[in-house]
Scaffold this motif. Structure first.
Motif, short mmCIF file in Angstrom:
data_model
loop_
_atom_site.label_atom_id
_atom_site.label_comp_id
_atom_site.label_asym_id
_atom_site.label_seq_id
_atom_site.Cartn_x
_atom_site.Cartn_y
_atom_site.Cartn_z
N PHE A 51 -17.46 27.35 19.80
CA PHE A 51 -16.53 26.21 19.82
C PHE A 51 -17.28 24.99 19.31
CE2 PHE A 51 -14.87 29.15 22.93
CZ PHE A 51 -13.51 29.11 22.73
N LYS A 87 -16.94 21.18 18.55
CA LYS A 87 -16.20 19.92 18.62
C LYS A 87 -17.10 18.87 18.00
CE LYS A 87 -12.97 20.34 22.42
NZ LYS A 87 -12.35 19.76 23.59
N THR A 119 -9.47 20.35 24.89
CA THR A 119 -9.06 21.76 24.99
C THR A 119 -8.13 21.81 26.18
OG1 THR A 119 -11.24 22.47 24.19
CG2 THR A 119 -9.86 24.13 25.27
N HIS A 144 -6.25 26.16 30.36
CA HIS A 144 -5.68 27.49 30.09
C HIS A 144 -6.46 28.54 30.86
CE1 HIS A 144 -9.11 27.22 27.34
NE2 HIS A 144 -9.17 28.54 27.41
N ASP A 179 -7.95 32.53 30.27
CA ASP A 179 -8.26 33.39 29.12
C ASP A 179 -7.41 34.67 29.12
OD1 ASP A 179 -10.19 31.63 28.23
OD2 ASP A 179 -11.83 32.65 29.26
N THR A 186 -16.53 34.92 31.20
CA THR A 186 -17.10 34.21 30.06
C THR A 186 -18.35 33.46 30.51
OG1 THR A 186 -15.00 33.93 28.93
CG2 THR A 186 -16.69 32.28 28.46
N TRP A 188 -20.27 30.45 29.27
CA TRP A 188 -20.14 29.32 28.33
C TRP A 188 -21.43 28.52 28.34
CZ3 TRP A 188 -20.41 24.03 28.14
CH2 TRP A 188 -19.71 23.38 27.11
N MET A 209 -16.72 20.57 30.07
CA MET A 209 -15.81 21.60 30.59
C MET A 209 -15.40 21.29 32.04
SD MET A 209 -15.23 24.00 28.31
CE MET A 209 -14.82 25.53 29.17
N PHE A 258 -4.02 25.25 22.56
CA PHE A 258 -5.34 24.63 22.74
C PHE A 258 -5.36 23.10 22.62
CE2 PHE A 258 -9.58 26.84 23.02
CZ PHE A 258 -9.08 27.91 23.74
N HIS A 306 -17.16 31.73 34.01
CA HIS A 306 -15.83 31.68 34.63
C HIS A 306 -15.10 33.01 34.51
CE1 HIS A 306 -14.56 30.29 30.48
NE2 HIS A 306 -13.53 31.09 30.74
N HIS A 323 -9.25 26.51 32.88
CA HIS A 323 -10.33 25.64 32.41
C HIS A 323 -9.92 24.95 31.12
CE1 HIS A 323 -10.79 29.51 30.42
NE2 HIS A 323 -11.40 28.88 29.43
N SER A 331 -11.48 21.38 28.30
CA SER A 331 -12.56 20.41 28.10
C SER A 331 -12.02 19.10 27.56
CB SER A 331 -13.65 20.98 27.18
OG SER A 331 -13.19 21.09 25.85
N ARG A 357 -20.62 18.52 19.63
CA ARG A 357 -20.73 19.44 20.76
C ARG A 357 -20.50 20.86 20.27
NH1 ARG A 357 -16.56 21.80 24.77
NH2 ARG A 357 -16.55 23.14 22.95
N ALA A 413 -19.66 30.93 23.72
CA ALA A 413 -19.06 31.61 24.87
C ALA A 413 -19.22 33.12 24.68
CB ALA A 413 -17.58 31.25 24.98
N ARG A 424 -18.56 36.93 26.20
CA ARG A 424 -17.55 37.50 27.11
C ARG A 424 -17.93 38.95 27.46
NH1 ARG A 424 -13.99 33.06 26.69
NH2 ARG A 424 -13.72 32.39 24.54
O1 LIG Z 1 -15.35 24.93 24.51
C1 LIG Z 1 -14.17 24.66 24.77
O2 LIG Z 1 -13.67 23.56 24.61
C2 LIG Z 1 -13.28 25.74 25.30
C3 LIG Z 1 -14.00 27.01 25.70
C4 LIG Z 1 -13.13 28.03 26.32
O3 LIG Z 1 -11.97 27.81 26.58
C5 LIG Z 1 -13.68 29.33 26.64
O4 LIG Z 1 -14.86 29.60 26.33
O5 LIG Z 1 -12.97 30.18 27.23
#
Ligand SMILES: O=C(O)CCC(=O)C(=O)O
Length: 291
Positions: free
Chosen positions: A121, A123, A131, A134, A136, A149, A151, A164, A181, A220, A226, A228, A237, A241, A243
């Motif tokens: 991700f 940014k 973000t 939501h 996952d 995940t 992160w 986050m 998103f 998480h 979650h 951000s 940034r 992530a 998984r």
């Molecule tokens: O980095 C973000 O802004 C979102 C990351 C996220 O939603 C995730 O890793 O599941």
């Protein structure tokens, strides 16, 4: 990489997310920093690349409300890229080699672990978009609880550049619709109900935000809500992530789930996830298995 403590494991199961300060050592931090350079971001070949910022602007032009208050002023990009590990050895190694998989299996209480891929991700400074909160689970073609995940920020993160936040205990909530998103609007075809307006009523929820530095990780659960903050700062940034899937996860092609990258060419509903796409990488009897 350091070991995780029993207190951290208990925290994950109680709250659905746990902050792990200084999980990675300097060597891993340097390897990840080198992997995610502008060169990587410049070359989308073979990667599942979604330009969330550009998509949001297009949807906004058609009348959809965005979470960034002034998206027209955005000066940076907001991208997500999936399945970098097949091209970038450092990413595959962090995700699949010792010690991360065994550590995460231990955290989830699983006797085996599949790698469910990863996402980057990005940014960029001034990308502004939040973000949206939501879970996952509605994006993923699977059922079960042992999916998480890990992160990890590759830049220092605080409230101004994409920090986050997690709704504590929301891993026990029902599953809600996946959203686009940059807005709470559910993705087209969603069958679940929309999440409540958490961004507009943060005081009504038990939300914990974690400032974090390279080397830290936040793990998480697949149903933990979650999101951000936007990046209103002059600092990029980047975040990675990873998984993972444990014992109780089975393949399930979910109606309305957006991510074709999370679909398998060979699995059918009810299968264990072992496949070319989601390789089994560790079991407590066999140890590490190279994908
Ligand atoms: O980095 C973000 O802004 C979102 C990351 C996220 O939603 C995730 O890793 O599941």
């Amino acid at each position: 990489m350091r070991e995780i403590t029993d207190t951290e494991i208990a925290h994950y199961h109680e709250h659905g997310a746990v902050y792990l300060p200084e999980l990675l050592d300097q060597d891993w931090i340097a390897r990840m920093d080198t992997a995610f350079t502008e060169e990587m971001f410049a070359d989308p070949a073979g990667l599942n690349h979604i330009d969330i910022g550009a998509n949001a602007s297009a949807m906004n032009a058609q009348g959809m409300t965005l979470l960034a208050s002034n998206p027209d002023l955005a000066t940076g990009r907001f991208w997500v890229r999936t399945f970098n590990w097949s091209r970038f050895e450092a990413v595959r190694s962090l995700g699949c080699d010792a010690p991360m998989p065994e550590t995460i299996a231990h955290l989830m209480g699983s006797s085996r672990l599949n790698f469910y891929g990863e996402q980057v991700f990005f940014k960029e400074a001034g990308s502004l978009h939040r973000t949206a909160f939501h879970q996952d689970a509605p994006y993923f073609h699977l059922t079960g609880e042992q999916c998480c995940t890990v992160w990890m920020p590759l830049d220092e993160v605080d409230g101004d550049n994409g920090m986050m936040g997690y709704v504590r205990g929301s891993h026990r909530w029902d599953m809600h619709a996946a959203n686009v998103f940059a807005s709470q609007t559910p993705i087209p075809g969603s069958v679940e109900k929309q999440l409540p307006d958490i961004e507009g009523n943060e005081d009504d929820y038990d939300i914990v935000y974690y400032p974090a530095r390279p080397g830290d990780a936040i793990v998480h659960h697949v149903k933990t809500v979650h999101g951000s903050t936007g990046n209103t700062a002059s600092r990029d940034r980047r975040a990675l992530a990873l998984r993972y899937l444990g014992d109780d996860i089975r393949y399930f092609e979910r109606e309305g789930a957006a991510y074709d990258s999370q679909k398998s060419a060979t699995l059918v509903n009810g299968d264990l996830m072992d496949s070319a796409e989601f390789p089994l990488i560790w079991t407590d009897s066999q140890g590490y298995i190279t994908p």
